[in-house]
Design an enzyme around this catalytic site. Structure first.
Site, PDB file in Angstrom:
ATOM      1  N   HIS A  12       0.645  -1.278   0.217  1.00 29.20           N
ATOM      2  CA  HIS A  12      -0.170   0.001   0.037  1.00 29.20           C
ATOM      3  C   HIS A  12       0.820   1.326  -0.139  1.00 29.20           C
ATOM      4  O   HIS A  12       2.088   1.187   0.389  1.00 29.20           O
ATOM      5  CB  HIS A  12      -1.010   0.106   1.274  1.00 29.20           C
ATOM      6  CG  HIS A  12      -0.412  -0.083   2.481  1.00 29.20           C
ATOM      7  ND1 HIS A  12       0.213   1.116   3.193  1.00 29.20           N
ATOM      8  CD2 HIS A  12       0.243  -0.899   3.265  1.00 29.20           C
ATOM      9  CE1 HIS A  12       0.792   0.798   4.378  1.00 29.20           C
ATOM     10  NE2 HIS A  12       0.698  -0.468   4.376  1.00 29.20           N
ATOM     11  N   LYS A  37      -7.118   5.237  -4.140  1.00 29.49           N
ATOM     12  CA  LYS A  37      -6.691   5.428  -2.953  1.00 29.49           C
ATOM     13  C   LYS A  37      -5.545   4.439  -2.424  1.00 29.49           C
ATOM     14  O   LYS A  37      -6.156   3.074  -2.529  1.00 29.49           O
ATOM     15  CB  LYS A  37      -7.783   5.733  -1.946  1.00 29.49           C
ATOM     16  CG  LYS A  37      -7.672   7.113  -1.054  1.00 29.49           C
ATOM     17  CD  LYS A  37      -9.031   7.151  -0.176  1.00 29.49           C
ATOM     18  CE  LYS A  37      -8.575   8.198   0.835  1.00 29.49           C
ATOM     19  NZ  LYS A  37      -9.576   8.234   1.933  1.00 29.49           N
TER      20      LYS A  37
END
Ligand SMILES: [Fe+2]
Length: 576
Positions: A12, A37
Site C-alpha cells: 500500500h 486511494k
C-alpha cells in the site's frame, strides 16, 4: 549523487522521491496518478516517472535506487519472536523461520523489473534495501534539521517484522536502541479496532481518532488488548492482530481481529453514525494507544528527552495527532518533528535519505511538502476547454483578492495552486477552503462536497503571525500533524475548525513556500479580522486528492461546490 527512493513494499501507499545531492527535488504518491486511494499492490511507476521528468534526469543517471524493505537474518530476534508468538498459526510461524525473506525477494524482483521499465541501467544504478523502520526513522530524523542528539520514535503497523522502533540520531547517524516485533504492534491494535469500528484499516484510523472525543475513554477498559511487559507490550492475539483460524469472519471475509473481540464487545459497527457504545470504544482505544506509546517512549527514550528535548517521530502511528499533542506537552520536550508523510508513502523519502546520509551527504530540514506536479495556466485552460459544456470560466486579474472576497462572503472555494502536496494532508495547494467563522460552513462542505461523516473535524490553516494567539504556543506546526488546544478567546471566533474537545489540528502557514496561499490568508484576515482558513483536501470521499487540472474539473463537476480557483482561472458551473 542521484538517489531514487521508492516505497510500496507492504502493498500500500507506493510513492517515489528523488534526491539530488541531498536535496529533495520531487516526491509524489502513486495514488494521485492512478486515481485509486492507497494504490494497493502497485509499485510507484507513474510517481517515479514524474520525479525523473520533473528533475529532467535521465533514468540511466540514477546512482542508487533505495527501497524501504530489507532481508532480515535468521540470527535476528525478529523472526524468532514472530514464530514464537504465532504458534497458533503454525504455517506462518514455520514460514518465518524457513522462508522469512520471501517477501523481500519478491519486492526486490519487482523493483528490478520496474527499474527496467523506467529505463534504469542496473549496470550503473545500485539497488539498496533499507530496513523498513530505519527508513521511517531516517525520514523523520534526517529531515528534522535537529543538530542536537535526537530521540527517534517509529510506531507502525509492521515492516519486515519490526513494528515499533526506539533509537536516537546524533551527528547524522541513526542508532537503534530497541524494537518491538510482530504481532506486538500498537498501530496494528489500533488498525484492528479501526476495522471493528467499521472503517478500512490503513485508511480509517484518523476517523477513529476523530470519533474518540465524542466518547468516554474510561467507560470500557481495553487494556487487556496490549499489556505492558518489561521493555515492550504484549498484544493479545485472541482479540486483535489476529491471523489464521482465530480471525473473526463474516461471509468468508476475515478481519484483523479475533472472534473473542466480538464475543466481548458485541457486533462490529456497520453504520455511519458516531453512536454508543462504539464512540466509547474509539475513545478507549485512542487512550490505550496514547498511554502505551508514552510509557514506552519514557522507558526507552526518556533519558535522551531529558538531555536535549528533541524528538523525531515517523510511522503510521505518527499521524496520530492526539498522541503528538501529548508528546509536545511532556515536560522535557522542546520540539517534536513529525515528517509529514509519516505513513508508508514517506518511506520512499526515508530510504533515499538513509542512503544519502550513509554516503556523507548533508540533509536539511524539510520545510514544505510542495514536491508534486504543477501545471501552467495554459495547461489549465486546455483542461477547461476539454471539459465539456457544463463549466464557465474567466481569468482573474487579482487571484488572491477575488478568492478572499468569495471566502469572506461565506462561499467554500476549491483551490488548486502550484505543486501538489506530498503526504496525506492538503496544505494549500489542493484544498477546499472556507472561512471558519461562517456558521455552518463545515456542514455545508460535508454535505455537499466531501460526503463524509458529519462528526469528522475540519482543520485550520493559521497565519504564522497570529498562530501563538490562536494555539497558545509557538511550537512549529507546518504540516497538520499535531493538535493544539485553541485558546478560549479564539474558540468562538473560528468555531468551524475547533473539535469537540476544544482542539484543532492546525497548519501554521509561513511565507515563502506557497506565496499565494500565504497572501490569501493574509487578505482574508484583512476582510474578516481572522487570518484563519478552514482547509480540507480537494477530493470527494473515497477518492485520492486531486492531482491534475482535469482531476480537479472532474471532481468539481461531480459535486455541488460553486467555485474553483484553478491557477489563474475562476471556474463556476454554467447556467442551465
Ligand atoms: Fe511502515
Amino acid at each position: 549523487m542521484i538517489i531514487l527512493g521508492l516505497s510500496g513494499a507492504l502493498g500500500h501507499d507506493p510513492s517515489a522521491a528523488l534526491l539530488i545531492d541531498g536535496e529533495i527535488v520531487a516526491a509524489a504518491e502513486e495514488e494521485r496518478f492512478v486515481r485509486e486511494k492507497h494504490a494497493k499492490n502497485r509499485l510507484p511507476e507513474q510517481a517515479a516517472r514524474f520525479c525523473l521528468a520533473h528533475a529532467g534526469v535521465d533514468a540511466r543517471r540514477v546512482d542508487v535506487v533505495a527501497f524501504p524493505y530489507a532481508p532480515i537474518a535468521l540470527t535476528s530476534p525478529a523472526r524468532w519472536h514472530y514464530a514464537r508468538r504465532h504458534w497458533y498459526a503454525p504455517d506462518r510461524a514455520i514460514d518465518a523461520l524457513v522462508n522469512g525473506n520471501r517477501r523481500y525477494r519478491r519486492n526486490r524482483d519487482r523493483v528490478m523489473d520496474l527499474g527496467v521499465r523506467l529505463g534504469i541501467d542496473w549496470g550503473h544504478s545500485q539497488f539498496v534495501p533499507v530496513e523498513h523502520h530505519l527508513a521511517h526513522a531516517s525520514s523523520a530524523y534526517h529531515l528534522s534539521g535537529f543538530a542536537e542528539k535526537t530521540a527517534i520514535l517509529g510506531v507502525d503497523g509492521k515492516g519486515e517484522y519490526a513494528t515499533t522502533f526506539f533509537g536516537y540520531g546524533e551527528h547524522g547517524h541513526i542508532h537503534k536502541l530497541h524494537e518491538l516485533y510482530d504481532p506486538d504492534s500498537l498501530s496494528g491494535m489500533y488498525g484492528a479496532l479501526t476495522e471493528y469500528l467499521g472503517f478500512e484499516m490503513l485508511d480509517g484510523e484518523y476517523k477513529v481518532m476523530g470519533m474518540a472525543p465524542y466518547g468516554d475513554p474510561d467507560k470500557f477498559d481495553l487494556s487487556r488488548l496490549a499489556g505492558m511487559n518489561g521493555a515492550g507490550v504484549t498484544v493479545d492475539t485472541r482479540y486483535v492482530n489476529t491471523v489464521g483460524l482465530r480471525r473473526y469472519k463474516e461471509d468468508g471475509v476475515g478481519f484483523f481481529f479475533g472472534r473473542k473481540l466480538v464475543e466481548w464487545l458485541g457486533p462490529r459497527r456497520t453504520n455511519d453514525a458516531a453512536d454508543e457504545p462504539y464512540v466509547h470504544y474509539a475513545a478507549a482505544v485512542q487512550k490505550l494507544f496514547e498511554d502505551r506509546c508514552l510509557a514506552l517512549l519514557e522507558l526507552h527514550l526518556g533519558d535522551i528527552l531529558r538531555e536535549t528535548g528533541r524528538i523525531a517521530f515517523a510511522g503510521g502511528g505518527a499521524l496520530n495527532v492526539k498522541l503528538n499533542q501529548r508528546i509536545v506537552a511532556l515536560p522535557h520536550v522542546k520540539e517534536l518533528f513529525v515528517q509529514p508523510a509519516a505513513g508508508d508513502s514517506g518511506t520512499a523519502l526515508g530510504a533515499a535519505t538513509f542512503v544519502a546520509a550513509a554516503r556523507g551527504e548533508r540533509l536539511s530540514r524539510m520545510r514544505h511538502v510542495y514536491l508534486g506536479p504543477a501545471y501552467t495556466s495554459d495547461e489549465c485552460l486546455a483542461a477547461l476547454r476539454a471539459s465539456g459544456g457544463s463549466l464557465a470560466w474567466r481569468k482573474l486579474d487579482d487571484v488572491v483578492g477575488e478568492t478572499a472576497r468569495l471566502l469572506a462572503e461565506g462561499h467554500p472555494v476549491a483551490w488548486f495552486q502550484g505543486r501538489m502536496e506530498f503526504g496525506p494532508r492538503a496544505l494549500g495547494a489542493r484544498s477546499i477552503l472556507g472561512c471558519p467563522h461562517v456558521h455552518g460552513i463545515a456542514d455545508r462542505i460535508n454535505a455537499e462536497i466531501k460526503y463524509r461523516e458529519r462528526w469528522r473535524p475540519f482543520c485550520p490553516s493559521v497565519l504564522d503571525r497570529i498562530a501563538p494567539d490562536v494555539l497558545g504556543t509557538s511550537h512549529p506546526a507546518p504540516f497538520m500533524t499535531i493538535t493544539f488546544d485553541v485558546t478560549p478567546e479564539w474558540r468562538d471566533r473560528i468555531p468551524e475548525v475547533v473539535h469537540a474537545d476544544g482542539t484543532a489540528r492546525a497548519q501554521v502557514v509561513e511565507p515563502g513556500h506557497q506565496p499565494r496561499y500565504y497572501e490569501l490568508i493574509e487578505r482574508v484576515g484583512e476582510l474578516t479580522g481572522a487570518a484563519v482558513l478552514l482547509n480540507t483536501s480537494l477530493n470527494r470521499r473515497g477518492e485520492p486528492m486531486v492531482c491534475s487540472p482535469s482531476d480537479a474539473l472532474a471532481m468539481f463537476s461531480g459535486c455541488d461546490l460553486g467555485h474553483l480557483v484553478l491557477e489563474d482561472w475562476l471556474v463556476t458551473k454554467a447556467a442551465a
